[in-house]
Write an enzyme that holds these catalytic residues in place. Structure first.
Site, PDB file in Angstrom:
ATOM      1  N   LYS A 146     -49.026  34.678 -42.341  1.00 37.75           N
ATOM      2  CA  LYS A 146     -48.195  35.173 -41.245  1.00 37.75           C
ATOM      3  C   LYS A 146     -47.030  34.223 -40.987  1.00 37.75           C
ATOM      4  O   LYS A 146     -45.897  34.650 -40.762  1.00 37.75           O
ATOM      5  CB  LYS A 146     -49.048  35.343 -39.991  1.00 37.75           C
ATOM      6  CG  LYS A 146     -49.979  36.545 -40.082  1.00 37.75           C
ATOM      7  CD  LYS A 146     -50.913  36.649 -38.899  1.00 37.75           C
ATOM      8  CE  LYS A 146     -51.808  37.883 -39.051  1.00 37.75           C
ATOM      9  NZ  LYS A 146     -52.853  37.943 -38.029  1.00 37.75           N
TER      10      LYS A 146
ATOM     11  N   SER B  42     -55.699  42.008 -34.367  1.00 35.43           N
ATOM     12  CA  SER B  42     -54.783  40.912 -34.089  1.00 35.43           C
ATOM     13  C   SER B  42     -53.421  41.364 -33.565  1.00 35.43           C
ATOM     14  O   SER B  42     -52.560  40.543 -33.303  1.00 35.43           O
ATOM     15  CB  SER B  42     -54.621  40.032 -35.335  1.00 35.43           C
ATOM     16  OG  SER B  42     -53.918  40.745 -36.315  1.00 35.43           O
TER      17      SER B  42
END
Ligand code: ADP
Length: 672
Positions: free
Chosen positions: A622, A579
């Site tokens: 996140k 990612s």
């Protein structure tokens, strides 16, 4: 008089051990062990009476019997099934977590409801009058009774419906009682079975029945005995909340309330609470015990802890099930599966005990930091409840309502007017901790309270002077200079440095990606403890930019005669996963176009070689990390839009969220 008392003169020497065995015998008979266990214990006792008392064998045997007699074979706590009380306890002890609490209460409610319905009894007899009589008698007791005129009919009924108790004749035409029992136990392992046998029952059949721990009553049936047997069987079932249903597993970073929620569950049921840490358990024997071949041999942890708790129906928290070590001896995961499997765990065989112990009374609840490392067969059995971490606002409330009062009390300051200002708590959260959970916050508050306790004692007047109000200045004075800078947005904007978002087991985190170019031989250098997948995504990002140089207004020979170095601080922490691809691409574009990246923008996304953006995991963590760090805008792949929509508004407050399908759309949002 005991088995072994009354030694003759010549036996004076062994007087002490003899009485030791007498005591053991008495204790064994009083321990109310299951019949088959008692038999094993008494056989062992007989063997010991012939053994040399100074031999290791004797010591091992005496220790073993001592252990066996002490186990809580029949001692259990009575469950409190008051759901309102359970809800109040969960609420009083935990702020927020509404979804998780709801799920816990549903889980308990299902168990309780299952127990509180009318018990269903299946009566199988080929004699019509006998059937009728039983239906009448049992119906009057308030049971729901169904009748089957023979084995075949019983099999059909058993497939269609769950029964609590089966009362069956043994000898029937075609399909006999044993076949019915076999089927009944296969479809519902904890069904209570009562066999009704005539005088002509062959001993082999009786043997089979008793081995299976079923009850058997002789014909003609004594109704009182039947009533009592059924009552006992049902009592056992109703007390047995532990069995059946999916197993809960609380997943989240440290300090998010996994342990404390489970404590509350145990407290609301009135059960003992046991925590067994599985971190690093690599030897199957730690779960299943060691054989009694040497003096120091011990049972496995499960039996040891149940023994210590003195109750056979505790709530057992299997902590960090994801940290089981699979490399060691034996198959730890398989042993654990057996512990958790309802069709097997009512006769769990610990190697040390060597006799079955019924674990079906226990409520097991697992915890893990992440599901990634839980072996698939185990994961299959678990129902995951996520505890992803708390926002700063939630932490503040929890600190004020729960942590401060608790730590003030712990430090012996209960009667003192000690107060933490809101700003002080904010400061501890921001500058002295960096975590998704509350562990360090609690530790820092505890540290402050201890220091205040000292000051109170040192102070002549015993009040601690002006330390009774903890302000941000006092926090810094007591805890020392702020500890965390790293998790704050970058101070300066620089060419080649982009802010990424990472997911770790301890929650989300922002992460800086640095790229630099220098003279060289077209090497791509990657540092910062990057895993294989992350290295590959860096290579893919570079290749993507090289092959699309014109589109991004970079010279297509930029790599010629140069090396590119990509680094991810903090270098010692291992990092992996795909990612970071998007953020790496942006760091390269920043470098190659000489445009600084905005310090208040953070991004996460997987980039394919053809420039497609693939979704990433850990979106909630996140986003929370970005907010914590003071980021203003976060960028995710469009395919993550559903995850972002699902997030509660308070997590997204003050944050711009941008989703894109291609790298080109993102460039202007990130680069100056
Ligand atoms: P974990 O088991 O997930 O590592 P703990 O259950 O030990 O975390 O929680 C750490 C501390 O934070 C404990 O003192 C616990 O009581 C407290 N705590 C966690 N979540 C909450 C909450 N939602 N409300 C109040 N206190 C909480």
């Amino acid at each position: 008089m005991g088995f072994f008392s009354g030694p003759g003169d010549d036996e004076r020497e062994s007087m002490k051990p003899r009485s030791e065995l007498d005591d053991l015998q008495k204790a064994i008979l009083e321990a109310a062990m299951p019949q088959e266990v008692e038999k094993v214990a008494l056989d062992e006792l007989t063997r010991l009476s012939k053994a040399d008392t100074s031999s290791a064998e004797y010591t091992i045997g005496v220790n073993y019997l001592g252990y066996l007699k002490g186990l809580p074979w029949h001692s259990e706590t009575v469950d409190n099934l008051d759901m309102r009380r359970a809800a109040t306890i969960l609420d009083d002890e935990h702020h927020g977590l509404d979804d998780v609490k709801e799920r816990i209460l549903e889980h308990l409610a299902v168990k309780i409801l299952k127990l509180s319905r009318k018990p269903a009894i299946l009566v199988v007899d080929d004699d019509k009058t006998a059937r009728r009589n039983l239906a009448h008698v049992l119906g009057k007791e308030g049971y729901e009774v169904q009748l089957a005129a023979g084995g075949a009919e019983a099999l059909a009924l058993l497939s269609a419906k769950t029964f609590d108790v089966l009362v069956t004749d043994l000898k029937m035409d075609k399909v006999d009682g044993l076949q019915v029992v076999e089927k009944a136990v296969a479809v519902s392992p904890d069904i209570g079975v009562i066999m009704v046998t005539g005088y002509a029952t062959p001993p082999a059949a009786v043997e089979a029945i008793t081995r299976g721990a079923f009850h058997f009553l002789a014909k003609p049936l004594q109704l009182d005995l039947l009533r009592k047997t059924i009552k006992d069987l049902l009592l056992k079932k109703t007390a047995n909340l532990g069995s059946r249903g999916p197993l809960l597993c609380f997943v989240g970073p440290p300090g998010t309330g996994k342990t404390s929620l489970q404590r509350s569950i145990a407290k609301s049921l009135g059960r003992k609470f046991i925590r067994i840490s599985l971190a690093g358990v690599k030897d199957e024997a730690e779960i299943r015990g060691h054989r009694r071949s040497y003096v120091g041999a011990l049972p496995g942890r499960i039996i040891q802890e149940i023994n210590r708790a003195g109750s056979k129906n505790p709530v057992i928290m299997l902590d960090e099930i994801d940290k089981l070590d699979h490399e060691g001896r034996g198959n730890t995961a398989a042993a654990l599966l057996e512990v958790l499997d309802h069709s097997q765990n009512h006769h769990f065989l610990d190697h040390y005990l060597d006799v079955p112990f019924d674990l079906s009374w226990v409520i097991f609840i697992a915890t893990a930091n992440s599901t990634a490392n839980i072996p698939a067969p185990l994961l299959d059995r678990l129902e995951i409840l996520s505890l992803p971490g708390y926002t700063e606002e939630e932490k503040e409330v929890i600190a004020v309502k729960h942590l401060v009062p608790r730590e003030v009390d712990e430090a012996g300051l209960a009667g003192h007017p000690l107060e933490f200002t809101k700003e002080a708590i904010e400061k501890i959260i921001r500058d002295h901790t960096r975590e998704a959970g509350l562990r360090n916050l609690q530790r820092q508050i505890a540290a402050i309270c201890r220091k205040i306790a000292r000051k109170v004692l040192a102070d002549q007047n015993g009040v601690g002077g002006d330390y009774m109000v903890i302000t941000p200045e006092k926090v810094d004075e007591l805890l020392g200079p702020r500890k965390f800078y790293f998790d704050l947005a970058a101070v300066r904007e620089q060419v080649g440095v982009v802010t990424g978002l990472a997911w770790t087991e301890s929650g989300g985190q922002i992460m800086f990606l640095e790229a630099t170019i220098m003279k060289g031989k077209e090497n791509l250098l990657l540092t910062g403890s990057l895993g294989e997948v992350m290295k590959e995504s860096a290579q893919a990002a570079l290749s993507y930019i090289r092959s699309n140089a014109a589109r991004f207004q970079v010279a297509d020979d930029f790599f010629l005669g140069h090396d590119i170095h990509i680094h991810l601080p903090a270098g010692a922490i291992p990092k992996d996963g795909p990612s970071a691809g998007l953020a790496i691409a942006l760091a390269l574009l920043s470098l190659l176009t000489n445009r600084a990246a905005r310090k208040d923008v953070a991004l996460s996304g997987e980039l394919t070689l053809s420039g497609r953006l693939l979704p990433v995991g850990g979106v909630r963590e996140k986003v929370m990390a970005a907010r914590r760090a003071g980021i203003k805008k976060v960028i995710f792949p469009s395919l993550n839009e559903p995850d972002l929509l699902e997030l509660p508004p308070e997590i997204k407050r003050d944050l711009q969220i941008f989703c894109a399908a291609t790298v080109e759309e993102i460039v202007e949002h990130v680069l100056r």
